[in-house]
Scaffold this active site. Structure first.
Site, mmCIF file in Angstrom:
data_model
loop_
_atom_site.group_PDB
_atom_site.id
_atom_site.type_symbol
_atom_site.label_atom_id
_atom_site.label_comp_id
_atom_site.label_asym_id
_atom_site.label_seq_id
_atom_site.Cartn_x
_atom_site.Cartn_y
_atom_site.Cartn_z
ATOM 1 N N HIS A 81 115.864 39.306 40.009
ATOM 2 C CA HIS A 81 114.539 38.818 39.572
ATOM 3 C C HIS A 81 114.272 37.670 40.007
ATOM 4 C CE1 HIS A 81 111.727 37.267 37.453
ATOM 5 N NE2 HIS A 81 112.302 35.829 37.328
ATOM 6 N N ASP A 110 91.244 41.050 65.666
ATOM 7 C CA ASP A 110 92.710 41.177 64.358
ATOM 8 C C ASP A 110 93.475 40.702 64.769
ATOM 9 O OD1 ASP A 110 94.556 42.908 63.467
ATOM 10 O OD2 ASP A 110 93.891 44.879 63.536
ATOM 11 N N TRP A 146 120.225 34.033 42.401
ATOM 12 C CA TRP A 146 119.877 34.120 43.727
ATOM 13 C C TRP A 146 120.415 32.553 44.991
ATOM 14 C CZ3 TRP A 146 115.422 31.785 47.591
ATOM 15 C CH2 TRP A 146 115.424 30.385 47.069
ATOM 16 N N SER A 173 112.018 40.213 58.941
ATOM 17 C CA SER A 173 110.621 40.654 58.428
ATOM 18 C C SER A 173 109.511 38.949 58.592
ATOM 19 C CB SER A 173 109.991 41.963 57.280
ATOM 20 O OG SER A 173 108.585 41.402 56.386
ATOM 21 N N SER A 174 109.979 38.207 57.876
ATOM 22 C CA SER A 174 109.238 37.042 57.215
ATOM 23 C C SER A 174 108.502 36.366 58.360
ATOM 24 C CB SER A 174 110.185 36.079 56.145
ATOM 25 O OG SER A 174 109.592 36.051 55.239
ATOM 26 N N HIS A 257 114.785 24.379 50.116
ATOM 27 C CA HIS A 257 113.692 23.163 49.188
ATOM 28 C C HIS A 257 112.233 23.913 49.606
ATOM 29 C CE1 HIS A 257 111.509 20.326 47.168
ATOM 30 N NE2 HIS A 257 111.002 20.589 48.172
ATOM 31 N N GLU A 259 111.231 26.314 50.802
ATOM 32 C CA GLU A 259 111.392 27.760 50.739
ATOM 33 C C GLU A 259 110.122 27.842 49.331
ATOM 34 O OE1 GLU A 259 111.087 31.376 51.612
ATOM 35 O OE2 GLU A 259 110.260 31.276 49.759
ATOM 36 N N TYR A 261 107.381 25.341 49.208
ATOM 37 C CA TYR A 261 106.735 25.479 49.762
ATOM 38 C C TYR A 261 106.520 26.395 50.594
ATOM 39 C CZ TYR A 261 107.009 20.777 48.068
ATOM 40 O OH TYR A 261 106.904 19.562 46.834
ATOM 41 N N SER A 272 91.970 25.256 47.685
ATOM 42 C CA SER A 272 90.944 24.944 48.375
ATOM 43 C C SER A 272 90.277 25.523 49.261
ATOM 44 C CB SER A 272 91.295 24.327 49.706
ATOM 45 O OG SER A 272 92.640 23.281 49.647
ATOM 46 N N HIS A 306 119.053 17.452 46.218
ATOM 47 C CA HIS A 306 117.650 17.157 45.184
ATOM 48 C C HIS A 306 118.579 18.006 44.272
ATOM 49 C CE1 HIS A 306 114.111 18.295 46.203
ATOM 50 N NE2 HIS A 306 114.712 19.493 45.712
ATOM 51 N N HIS A 307 119.104 19.148 44.447
ATOM 52 C CA HIS A 307 119.888 20.469 44.269
ATOM 53 C C HIS A 307 120.956 20.070 43.508
ATOM 54 C CE1 HIS A 307 115.764 22.330 44.512
ATOM 55 N NE2 HIS A 307 115.830 22.632 45.245
ATOM 56 N N THR A 332 100.988 15.195 47.608
ATOM 57 C CA THR A 332 100.794 16.340 46.496
ATOM 58 C C THR A 332 99.270 15.234 45.634
ATOM 59 O OG1 THR A 332 102.888 16.830 46.504
ATOM 60 C CG2 THR A 332 101.628 18.327 44.886
ATOM 61 N N LYS A 335 96.095 15.749 46.604
ATOM 62 C CA LYS A 335 94.918 17.088 47.207
ATOM 63 C C LYS A 335 94.412 17.448 45.472
ATOM 64 C CE LYS A 335 97.101 20.487 49.292
ATOM 65 N NZ LYS A 335 96.450 20.695 50.361
ATOM 66 N N ARG A 454 121.138 27.488 31.790
ATOM 67 C CA ARG A 454 120.332 28.482 32.070
ATOM 68 C C ARG A 454 121.511 29.661 32.408
ATOM 69 N NH1 ARG A 454 118.361 26.658 38.333
ATOM 70 N NH2 ARG A 454 117.666 28.430 38.248
HETATM 71 CU CU CU1 Z 1 113.557 21.581 45.908
#
Ligand code: CU1
Length: 529
Positions: A81, A110, A146, A173-174, A257, A259, A261, A272, A306-307, A332, A335, A454
Site C-alpha cells: 500500500h 517542451d 515500506w 525513473s524519479s 524524511h 522524501e 517533502y 500557491s 526523529h523517526h 512552514t 507559507k 500499527r
Molecule cells: Cu521525518
C-alpha cells in the site's frame, strides 16, 4: 557538431510525417503534455490499486479478531500500500502536473530532454508491476512495511531481490524526471523570465527535483546493501558479522524524511497557484515563499533521526533531532500565513479547486501540529509505532498532499481537456471526500494515544469503536473516488467549452501568479503590472 545538426534535421523530417496515432502515439510520445497525461492517468489507476490494498487493511481491522486475511498477508498489504501510493500514485501525479505546466509557465516549447522524459514514465508501469508480482512469489511480498528494516525484510522469500530491483527502477525513473525538470527550468525560460519571476509551482518543483537527486541514490545504496547482506556475504546490517541494523534506519530515513517533502512541496506549489486565483489577489510574499520552500528543503536533510528516537541514541542526538525538526515549523508557518494573507480582504469564491486548497491548508496544518507532538523526543516514546503516527502522516500525505493534487486536478482540468468539469458534481465530490477521509483518520489519533500499535491485524476490544468508524470512513472515501473517475472521463469527453480565460479573474493579476498560464507559450515575458 555536424552529428548534432544531423540529428536535429532528422527529428524535423520525422515530425513532418505528422504525429503518431493510437497506441503508438502514447508509447513513443516525446510531447510533454502527452507524457503529463500518461503520468496523471497512471497515478489515477494506482490510486485504486494502492487504495484497494488499504481497504484490505481496513476490512480486517473493522472488528477485532482475524476475519479476512492471515497476519502475514496483512503485513504485506501495509508494505505494498505504502510503496504503491508513494512511488506509483502521488509522485507520478505531481510529475504529471510538472510535465504539463512547467513548460507552459516558463514559456518553453517542451521539456529539455523529451526522449528521456518518455523513458522516465515508461519505467514506472514495469517497476510497479514487478512490485505487485512479489505477492505471487513463494513467501509472498515483503512484510516489513515500506521502511524495509532489517532483519525482518531479509526474512522475505523469493520476492526480496525483486523488491530491491523494483526500488532501483522507481529511483531511476524519479532521478531522470528530476534531471529533466532542472535542465528545463534552468535553460529554457523565455527571455525576461528571471528565476524570481517564476510561478511558485515551478519553484516548488525545482527545489523538489534537487531533493530527489540528493536522496534517491541514498535509498538505492541502502537497498543494495540489504541485497549484498542477503546474497554476497556482507554484514552491513547483521550484528553477527559486526554490522548494525540501526545503520539501515539512518540510511533509510536520510532518504525518507526528504522524501516526505518531495511529496508535499509540489502540493505547496499548487496551493500557491490556486489560492491567489480564487482570492483575486496576487500571492502574498512571493519571494518569501521561495525562501521558505528552500529552507524546508535544507532542514529536511538534518532531521531524519526523529523517526528513531526509541533506538537508544545519545541524549545530545535526541535534542538535536528534536529541535531541528521543530525548526521546520517556522518556514512552514511562513507559507501558511502567506496563503492566509493572500486571502485576507480578497473577494473569495469557493469553486472546487479552492475548496480543496482550503481543506489542504486546514488539514495539512493539523498534520503539522501532530508532527510537532511526535517530534518531542520524550513524548515520542509513547507515540512511537502507534496509530497516532499513522494518523499524523496520513493527515500530511492524504488530506495534505493528495488534496493539494486534487486542487490541481480541478484547477487544471479545463486547461488540459478544453472542457469545464461540472461544478456541482465537483463540490459533492469534495464534501464526500473530506467527510469520509476525516472519519477515516481522525479516530486513529485516539486509538494511538490509547496505545493501539500499527501494523497489527488484530487488537484488544477496547479499540473496537474507533476502528469501526475508521473502516467505514475508508470504504466511503474509496467508493467516493469512483466519482473522480466519472468527473475526469466526462470532462475529457465533453461538457461546456473552456475558454482562453478559464478562471478569468486570474488574468488581471500580476502574471507570475496568473495561472493557468497564457494559452500560447509566450515569446517574451509579459510586463509586470
Ligand atoms: Cu521525518
Amino acid at each position: 557538431m555536424s552529428a548534432t545538426t544531423q540529428d536535429v534535421v532528422q527529428d524535423h523530417e520525422h515530425h513532418d510525417h505528422g504525429p503518431e496515432k493510437g497506441l503508438k502515439r502514447w508509447v513513443f510520445t516525446t510531447n510533454h503534455k502527452d507524457i503529463g497525461t500518461l503520468y496523471l492517468l497512471f497515478a489515477l489507476l494506482m490510486l485504486f490499486v494502492g487504495g484497494a490494498m488499504s481497504l484490505v487493511i481496513r476490512a480486517e481491522l473493522f472488528q477485532p479478531g482475524l476475519q479476512f486475511v492471515n497476519p502475514d498477508f496483512f503485513n504485506q498489504m501495509t508494505t505494498l500500500h505504502a510503496l504503491v501510493m508513494v512511488f506509483g500514485m502521488i509522485m507520478p501525479a505531481f510529475a504529471g502536473f510538472a510535465n504539463w505546466m512547467i513548460p507552459l509557465m516558463i514559456g518553453a516549447p517542451d521539456m529539455a530532454l523529451p526522449r528521456m522524459n518518455n523513458w522516465s514514465f515508461w519505467l514506472l508501469p514495469f517497476a510497479v508491476t514487478l512490485l505487485a508480482m512479489t505477492l505471487f512469489l513463494p513467501g509472498g511480498a515483503p512484510a516489513s512495511g515500506w521502511t524495509m528494516y532489517p532483519p525482518l525484510v531479509l526474512q522475505t522469500g523469493d520476492a526480496f531481490p525483486f523488491l530491491v530491483f523494483s526500488v532501483h527502477l522507481l529511483g531511476i525513473s524519479s532521478i531522470m524526471a528530476a534531471i529533466n525538470i532542472i535542465v528545463t527550468i534552468l535553460n529554457m525560460r523565455a527571455p525576461g523570465m528571471s528565476l524570481l519571476k517564476m510561478p511558485l509551482f515551478v519553484w516548488s518543483w525545482l527545489i523538489t527535483a534537487y531533493l530527489l537527486i540528493a536522496v534517491m541514490p541514498v535509498l538505492a545504496g541502502g537497498v543494495t546493501m540489504l541485497l549484498t547482506d542477503q546474497f554476497f556475504g556482507t554484514s552491513f546490517f547483521q550484528a553477527a558479522g559486526g554490522g548494525d541494523p540501526v545503520l539501515f534506519q539512518h540510511i533509510f530515513w536520510f532518504f525518507g524524511h526528504p522524501e516526505v517533502y518531495i511529496i508535499v512541496l509540489p502540493a505547496f506549489g499548487i496551493i500557491s497557484q490556486v489560492v491567489p486565483t480564487f482570492s483575486r489577489k496576487p500571492l502574498f510574499g512571493h519571494d518569501s515563499m521561495v525562501y521558505a520552500t528552500a529552507s524546508i528543503a535544507f532542514l529536511s536533510f538534518i532531521v531524519w533521526a526523529h523517526h528513531m528516537f526509541t533506538v537508544g541514541m545519545p541524549l545530545a542526538g535526541q535534542l538535536f533531532f528534536m529541535m531541528a525538526t521543530m525548526l521546520i515549523a517556522v518556514p512552514t508557518g511562513v507559507k501558511i500565513f502567506n496563503w492566509i494573507s493572500t486571502m485576507w480582504k480578497g473577494s473569495i469564491t469557493f469553486e472546487t479547486p479552492m475548496l480543496f486548497a482550503l481543506a489542504f491548508i486546514v488539514q495539512f496544518t493539523f498534520g503539522g501540529f501532530t508532527g510537532l507532538m511526535v517530534a518531542i523526543a520524550p513524548a515520542d516514546f509513547q507515540y512511537h509505532d502507534t496509530y497516532f503516527v499513522v494518523a499524523h502522516f496520513h493527515y500530511t500525505l492524504v488530506t495534505g498532499a493528495l488534496f493539494g493534487g486534487l486542487a490541481g486536478v480541478f484547477y487544471w482540468l479545463p486547461k488540459m481537456t478544453g472542457h469545464m468539469y461540472n461544478e456541482r458534481t465537483g463540490k459533492i465530490y469534495f464534501w464526500l471526500s473530506t467527510i469520509f477521509i476525516n472519519l477515516t483518520f481522525f479516530p486513529q489519533h485516539f486509538l494511538g494515544l490509547a496505545g493501539m500499535p500499527r501494523r497489527i491485524p488484530d487488537y484488544a476490544t477496547q479499540f473496537t469503536d474507533f476502528n469501526a468508524m475508521s473502516s467505514i470512513g475508508a470504504f466511503g472515501f474509496g467508493f467516493t473516488q469512483l466519482m473522480l473517475v466519472y468527473i475526469v472521463i466526462k470532462t475529457i469527453k465533453g461538457g461546456e467549452k473552456a475558454t482562453d480565460e478559464v478562471w478569468e479573474e486570474a488574468q488581471g493579476l500580476e502574471w507570475t501568479v496568473s495561472s493557468p498560464p497564457p494559452y500560447h507559450s509566450f515569446e517574451e515575458a509579459p510586463e509586470i503590472k
